[in-house]
Design a protein around this motif. Sequence first.
Motif, mmCIF file in Angstrom:
data_model
loop_
_atom_site.group_PDB
_atom_site.id
_atom_site.type_symbol
_atom_site.label_atom_id
_atom_site.label_comp_id
_atom_site.label_asym_id
_atom_site.label_seq_id
_atom_site.Cartn_x
_atom_site.Cartn_y
_atom_site.Cartn_z
ATOM 1 N N VAL A 9 -6.148 -14.068 -2.403
ATOM 2 C CA VAL A 9 -7.485 -14.456 -2.842
ATOM 3 C C VAL A 9 -7.704 -14.091 -4.310
ATOM 4 C CG1 VAL A 9 -8.657 -12.309 -2.148
ATOM 5 C CG2 VAL A 9 -9.917 -14.466 -2.183
ATOM 6 N N ASN A 10 -7.149 -12.950 -4.772
ATOM 7 C CA ASN A 10 -7.301 -12.576 -6.179
ATOM 8 C C ASN A 10 -6.504 -13.482 -7.094
ATOM 9 O OD1 ASN A 10 -9.064 -10.155 -6.630
ATOM 10 N ND2 ASN A 10 -7.758 -9.320 -5.007
ATOM 11 N N ALA A 11 -5.288 -13.813 -6.688
ATOM 12 C CA ALA A 11 -4.467 -14.708 -7.510
ATOM 13 C C ALA A 11 -5.167 -16.050 -7.698
ATOM 14 C CB ALA A 11 -3.098 -14.898 -6.869
ATOM 15 N N GLN A 12 -5.769 -16.552 -6.632
ATOM 16 C CA GLN A 12 -6.456 -17.839 -6.713
ATOM 17 C C GLN A 12 -7.712 -17.739 -7.572
ATOM 18 O OE1 GLN A 12 -7.626 -19.444 -2.913
ATOM 19 N NE2 GLN A 12 -8.946 -21.003 -3.821
ATOM 20 N N PHE A 13 -8.561 -16.746 -7.285
ATOM 21 C CA PHE A 13 -9.841 -16.660 -8.012
ATOM 22 C C PHE A 13 -9.636 -16.409 -9.496
ATOM 23 C CE2 PHE A 13 -13.156 -14.099 -9.957
ATOM 24 C CZ PHE A 13 -14.265 -14.912 -9.765
ATOM 25 N N TRP A 14 -8.853 -15.383 -9.850
ATOM 26 C CA TRP A 14 -8.722 -15.011 -11.255
ATOM 27 C C TRP A 14 -7.941 -16.040 -12.051
ATOM 28 C CZ3 TRP A 14 -11.923 -11.640 -13.129
ATOM 29 C CH2 TRP A 14 -12.481 -10.689 -12.267
ATOM 30 N N GLY A 15 -6.966 -16.684 -11.398
ATOM 31 C CA GLY A 15 -6.235 -17.735 -12.090
ATOM 32 C C GLY A 15 -7.162 -18.864 -12.515
ATOM 33 N N GLU A 16 -8.002 -19.317 -11.589
ATOM 34 C CA GLU A 16 -8.939 -20.403 -11.887
ATOM 35 C C GLU A 16 -10.025 -19.958 -12.859
ATOM 36 O OE1 GLU A 16 -10.404 -21.569 -8.085
ATOM 37 O OE2 GLU A 16 -8.525 -22.527 -7.448
ATOM 38 N N HIS A 17 -10.567 -18.775 -12.625
ATOM 39 C CA HIS A 17 -11.690 -18.283 -13.438
ATOM 40 C C HIS A 17 -11.291 -18.074 -14.898
ATOM 41 C CE1 HIS A 17 -15.038 -15.766 -14.756
ATOM 42 N NE2 HIS A 17 -14.164 -14.841 -15.103
ATOM 43 N N LEU A 18 -10.192 -17.373 -15.130
ATOM 44 C CA LEU A 18 -9.784 -17.071 -16.503
ATOM 45 C C LEU A 18 -9.291 -18.318 -17.240
ATOM 46 C CD1 LEU A 18 -7.971 -13.661 -15.900
ATOM 47 C CD2 LEU A 18 -10.195 -14.009 -16.995
ATOM 48 N N LYS A 19 -8.614 -19.194 -16.527
ATOM 49 C CA LYS A 19 -8.136 -20.429 -17.149
ATOM 50 C C LYS A 19 -9.308 -21.287 -17.607
ATOM 51 C CE LYS A 19 -5.059 -24.361 -16.385
ATOM 52 N NZ LYS A 19 -4.146 -25.040 -15.418
ATOM 53 N N GLU A 20 -10.345 -21.357 -16.775
ATOM 54 C CA GLU A 20 -11.523 -22.145 -17.144
ATOM 55 C C GLU A 20 -12.229 -21.543 -18.356
ATOM 56 O OE1 GLU A 20 -15.817 -23.623 -15.255
ATOM 57 O OE2 GLU A 20 -14.417 -22.446 -14.037
ATOM 58 N N ALA A 21 -12.377 -20.209 -18.366
ATOM 59 C CA ALA A 21 -13.029 -19.551 -19.500
ATOM 60 C C ALA A 21 -12.242 -19.770 -20.786
ATOM 61 C CB ALA A 21 -13.175 -18.057 -19.218
#
Length: 362
Positions: A9-21
């Motif tokens: 769940v962390n790999a998915q959330f942070w990957g998407e969140h930081l890439k978008e930012a």
Amino acid sequence: MKPTEFVKVNAQFWGEHLKEAAGHLPVSHRGELPGPMLFPRMMVLTETPDWNILELVGLSREYRSPEVRRQKRASVEEYFGVGDGGTVVANLEGQNWFKDATIATETGRNSLDKRFPTAANMLGNELVGPADELLRFAPGNYSTFDRTLLVHGGGDSLRAHWVFFALAIHRSEPVDKYLDFLRNYSNSQPHLDPIGTISLPVDPAELKADAFASTYLAHGLQDSTVDEFLEKHESILLSTFGGTRLLRQPSLDDLQPDFILERADGRHIVGRLELPVVDVVNGKKRRRSFRTPVLDSAAELARYTEYLGTADNRSQVKSKYDVDVADPRQLLIVPSQETVVPAPGVEIVDYDTILRLHLAGK
């Protein structure tokens, strides 16, 4: 939540969140940000019998998908380098949020002003107490540390650690509720200040130097010698510790500290690196390794201080290097992702913290 679920769940959330930012803010809102946006380089996921812990570490001037490191620790207290007894500064029951804050024992807080001249620029909200320990975790849901400086000090010892972002969650919390928490916490933050990032009013040229790029996580140091590392990062070390001169690898008869730093106030710091660097011995390179890193380094630092406590030895050093070292501070520099507990008489600071203190002076 199982550790495997926590990783996923962390790999998915942070990957998407930081890439978008990274793809949006530095481009569309560059003029509205305080300065360049910095990103983490590693996601450390720690399993204990009762808690799962996430920490984002490293400071990078550009976004790259975070490296993932998994590890186990005996307890959440061991991970954060705190004991399980005595009085505490923060008793963490239920849910707790700290952002742009400093949590420190009174001794540690008093040490900041004396030891780190730029710390005053990054303290934020302060939680300070006359306590033996910093934190005590109680069964509950979440404790979140968002750009928080943890300073554990007692006597002559000090452990300073700037947390980019960390979160401790009890193992009983299910995956769906944890993901909802991350999303809700992220959505509650200002659009120009997404979690897991920091934007600082720093000259972009400052962040393009090789020294900046290689200090996070002690990254890229596997082939660096101690002297090469110190030469490259001299300006960062001097600014962080209020220094005017860095003496690299001085010879004290049979002893050789990694460096002696002279401060503007006339005091000195004798330092040692706990790094995957290479020592040069008799013209040959060998990897520096530690069986018990903090204990081994603390013992070495004590030997340097004992040597410099003798008048004849001090006189020899002054004659050889034009530096009069009396009652020096003992400093150990550790990689940012390591779990470290304080050592008597030793200051322990990691590279993320040194770099953050350096940037706070800009």
